[in-house]
Design a protein around this motif. Sequence first.
Motif, mmCIF file in Angstrom:
data_model
loop_
_atom_site.group_PDB
_atom_site.id
_atom_site.type_symbol
_atom_site.label_atom_id
_atom_site.label_comp_id
_atom_site.label_asym_id
_atom_site.label_seq_id
_atom_site.Cartn_x
_atom_site.Cartn_y
_atom_site.Cartn_z
ATOM 1 N N LYS A 101 0.811 -1.219 0.000
ATOM 2 C CA LYS A 101 0.000 0.000 0.000
ATOM 3 C C LYS A 101 0.845 1.271 0.000
ATOM 4 C CE LYS A 101 -4.137 -1.677 -0.011
ATOM 5 N NZ LYS A 101 -5.046 -1.365 -1.149
ATOM 6 N N ASP A 102 2.165 1.096 0.146
ATOM 7 C CA ASP A 102 3.111 2.218 0.165
ATOM 8 C C ASP A 102 2.765 3.230 1.271
ATOM 9 O OD1 ASP A 102 5.381 3.517 -0.654
ATOM 10 O OD2 ASP A 102 4.387 4.678 -2.232
ATOM 11 N N GLU A 103 2.493 2.710 2.465
ATOM 12 C CA GLU A 103 2.195 3.551 3.625
ATOM 13 C C GLU A 103 3.400 3.518 4.561
ATOM 14 O OE1 GLU A 103 -1.634 2.929 5.409
ATOM 15 O OE2 GLU A 103 -2.525 2.289 3.517
ATOM 16 N N ALA A 104 4.326 4.445 4.362
ATOM 17 C CA ALA A 104 5.606 4.439 5.075
ATOM 18 C C ALA A 104 5.454 4.583 6.585
ATOM 19 C CB ALA A 104 6.493 5.562 4.526
ATOM 20 N N GLY A 105 4.521 5.436 7.016
ATOM 21 C CA GLY A 105 4.342 5.658 8.445
ATOM 22 C C GLY A 105 3.923 4.394 9.176
ATOM 23 N N LYS A 106 2.890 3.737 8.683
ATOM 24 C CA LYS A 106 2.404 2.503 9.303
ATOM 25 C C LYS A 106 3.445 1.391 9.177
ATOM 26 C CE LYS A 106 -2.474 3.555 8.499
ATOM 27 N NZ LYS A 106 -3.728 3.140 7.812
ATOM 28 N N ARG A 107 4.144 1.393 8.039
ATOM 29 C CA ARG A 107 5.195 0.407 7.814
ATOM 30 C C ARG A 107 6.306 0.553 8.856
ATOM 31 N NH1 ARG A 107 6.357 1.516 2.404
ATOM 32 N NH2 ARG A 107 8.229 2.720 2.893
ATOM 33 N N GLY A 108 6.670 1.784 9.132
ATOM 34 C CA GLY A 108 7.720 2.040 10.113
ATOM 35 C C GLY A 108 7.311 1.616 11.510
ATOM 36 N N LEU A 109 6.070 1.882 11.892
ATOM 37 C CA LEU A 109 5.575 1.528 13.221
ATOM 38 C C LEU A 109 5.517 0.013 13.395
ATOM 39 C CD1 LEU A 109 4.301 2.235 15.943
ATOM 40 C CD2 LEU A 109 2.070 2.340 14.793
ATOM 41 N N ILE A 110 4.881 -0.667 12.445
ATOM 42 C CA ILE A 110 4.755 -2.123 12.532
ATOM 43 C C ILE A 110 6.122 -2.784 12.441
ATOM 44 C CG2 ILE A 110 3.861 -4.181 11.385
ATOM 45 C CD1 ILE A 110 1.785 -2.578 12.943
ATOM 46 N N GLY A 111 6.990 -2.232 11.598
ATOM 47 C CA GLY A 111 8.337 -2.786 11.467
ATOM 48 C C GLY A 111 9.119 -2.689 12.761
ATOM 49 N N GLY A 112 8.974 -1.582 13.468
ATOM 50 C CA GLY A 112 9.667 -1.405 14.739
ATOM 51 C C GLY A 112 9.185 -2.398 15.788
ATOM 52 N N ILE A 113 7.873 -2.575 15.858
ATOM 53 C CA ILE A 113 7.297 -3.527 16.820
ATOM 54 C C ILE A 113 7.731 -4.949 16.478
ATOM 55 C CG2 ILE A 113 5.152 -4.530 17.698
ATOM 56 C CD1 ILE A 113 3.820 -1.798 17.179
ATOM 57 N N ALA A 114 7.661 -5.293 15.187
ATOM 58 C CA ALA A 114 8.045 -6.639 14.752
ATOM 59 C C ALA A 114 9.526 -6.902 15.018
ATOM 60 C CB ALA A 114 7.739 -6.817 13.268
ATOM 61 N N SER A 115 10.356 -5.889 14.829
ATOM 62 C CA SER A 115 11.796 -6.055 15.082
ATOM 63 C C SER A 115 12.054 -6.375 16.549
ATOM 64 C CB SER A 115 12.549 -4.778 14.674
ATOM 65 O OG SER A 115 12.475 -4.559 13.279
ATOM 66 N N ALA A 116 11.366 -5.663 17.438
ATOM 67 C CA ALA A 116 11.519 -5.911 18.876
ATOM 68 C C ALA A 116 11.041 -7.311 19.241
ATOM 69 C CB ALA A 116 10.737 -4.865 19.666
ATOM 70 N N ILE A 117 9.918 -7.723 18.669
ATOM 71 C CA ILE A 117 9.388 -9.072 18.921
ATOM 72 C C ILE A 117 10.363 -10.123 18.388
ATOM 73 C CG2 ILE A 117 7.539 -10.697 18.370
ATOM 74 C CD1 ILE A 117 6.683 -8.590 20.346
ATOM 75 N N GLY A 118 10.972 -9.841 17.228
ATOM 76 C CA GLY A 118 11.929 -10.772 16.644
ATOM 77 C C GLY A 118 13.138 -10.971 17.541
ATOM 78 N N VAL A 119 13.617 -9.883 18.139
ATOM 79 C CA VAL A 119 14.747 -9.968 19.069
ATOM 80 C C VAL A 119 14.386 -10.855 20.260
ATOM 81 C CG1 VAL A 119 16.161 -8.655 20.708
ATOM 82 C CG2 VAL A 119 15.793 -7.780 18.390
ATOM 83 N N ILE A 120 13.191 -10.676 20.779
ATOM 84 C CA ILE A 120 12.734 -11.497 21.908
ATOM 85 C C ILE A 120 12.628 -12.963 21.488
ATOM 86 C CG2 ILE A 120 10.844 -11.913 23.530
ATOM 87 C CD1 ILE A 120 10.180 -8.920 23.358
ATOM 88 N N ALA A 121 12.203 -13.201 20.244
ATOM 89 C CA ALA A 121 12.075 -14.572 19.742
ATOM 90 C C ALA A 121 13.434 -15.265 19.686
ATOM 91 C CB ALA A 121 11.428 -14.569 18.354
ATOM 92 N N ILE A 122 14.456 -14.543 19.208
ATOM 93 C CA ILE A 122 15.797 -15.128 19.160
ATOM 94 C C ILE A 122 16.309 -15.399 20.569
ATOM 95 C CG2 ILE A 122 18.216 -14.728 18.519
ATOM 96 C CD1 ILE A 122 17.252 -13.107 16.162
ATOM 97 N N PHE A 123 16.079 -14.462 21.481
ATOM 98 C CA PHE A 123 16.490 -14.645 22.875
ATOM 99 C C PHE A 123 15.828 -15.888 23.464
ATOM 100 C CE2 PHE A 123 15.978 -13.973 27.436
ATOM 101 C CZ PHE A 123 17.276 -13.612 27.810
ATOM 102 N N SER A 124 14.524 -16.041 23.207
ATOM 103 C CA SER A 124 13.781 -17.191 23.727
ATOM 104 C C SER A 124 14.314 -18.486 23.137
ATOM 105 C CB SER A 124 12.292 -17.044 23.406
ATOM 106 O OG SER A 124 11.751 -15.870 23.986
ATOM 107 N N SER A 125 14.630 -18.456 21.854
ATOM 108 C CA SER A 125 15.155 -19.636 21.181
ATOM 109 C C SER A 125 16.478 -20.081 21.800
ATOM 110 C CB SER A 125 15.347 -19.349 19.690
ATOM 111 O OG SER A 125 15.797 -20.486 18.995
ATOM 112 N N ALA A 126 17.365 -19.121 22.050
ATOM 113 C CA ALA A 126 18.665 -19.440 22.644
ATOM 114 C C ALA A 126 18.509 -19.993 24.062
ATOM 115 C CB ALA A 126 19.554 -18.203 22.658
#
Length: 268
Positions: A101-126
């Motif tokens: 949809k080329d919505e940079a603002g929403k993309r940035g917000l969701i991307g930031g949240i997903a990145s933080a969740i991804g970090v937690i996922a790797i930590f949990s995996s280890a």
Amino acid sequence: MHDLPLVIFTILSQLVIGGFVTLWWLDRKKSPISRQSGLMISISLVVLGAISVIISLLHLGHPFEAYRAILNIGVSWLSREVTFYGIFVGLSVLYTWFWLKDEAGKRGLIGGIASAIGVIAIFSSAKIYMIPAIPAWNSVTTLFSFFLTSLILGPLFVGAFLAIRSELSVNISGISITALIFAAIVMIVYFSSLQGGLPQAVEAARLTTHQLLFWIRLFTFVIAFAILTFCFKNQHIQNKKIYSLVFVILFVSEFLARFQFYETAIHL
């Protein structure tokens, strides 16, 4: 070979998270990434994420009951890994939608949240593997190695893709070289700790270094580091062939290292 699905899952999931964070970071830096390239990279990461989830189910005795894993999130690192990685994959789909949809603002917000969740996922995996019952795993080096796999493979995946599309404006070589230096340090610390640890840890070190896979892994690691260092010093030669080649070499290197991580583990 029983642990092969876990080898593939951990490598792919960490690659996907590292690639996602890289894409989000480059997009937030206002790097000249076209909507088409961003969308294609995001879709490829979602597909790899889905593949990693499917492959991980092959390790279970009853794959269709995998949903039960989230029931113990309060006490189980496995449940946390499943939960957080599942949320990450879901958010990455939404992130892809905002590229479409080329919505940079929403993309940035969701991307930031997903990145933080991804970090937690790797930590949990280890944390799943940092258990006293297996001395070779019960170390902070396990945690570092999981994050470093993400940092080594993720940026190179995105960098190679953007190089192919002639849209790479950031020197990925510097990021990769730094990650490889830290990985080398972690490797040295890991084997030093094994040699000074319990008999099972010493035996794990012996088994690892006496396998041909270890030396192939070491060779591929050194070759990739040499190529990236040469590219960093001669930035005019950085191109799609270089980044693609280094990504493949390091993917093999990380895969072999993770394979040995599982195969040479010795229980107390």
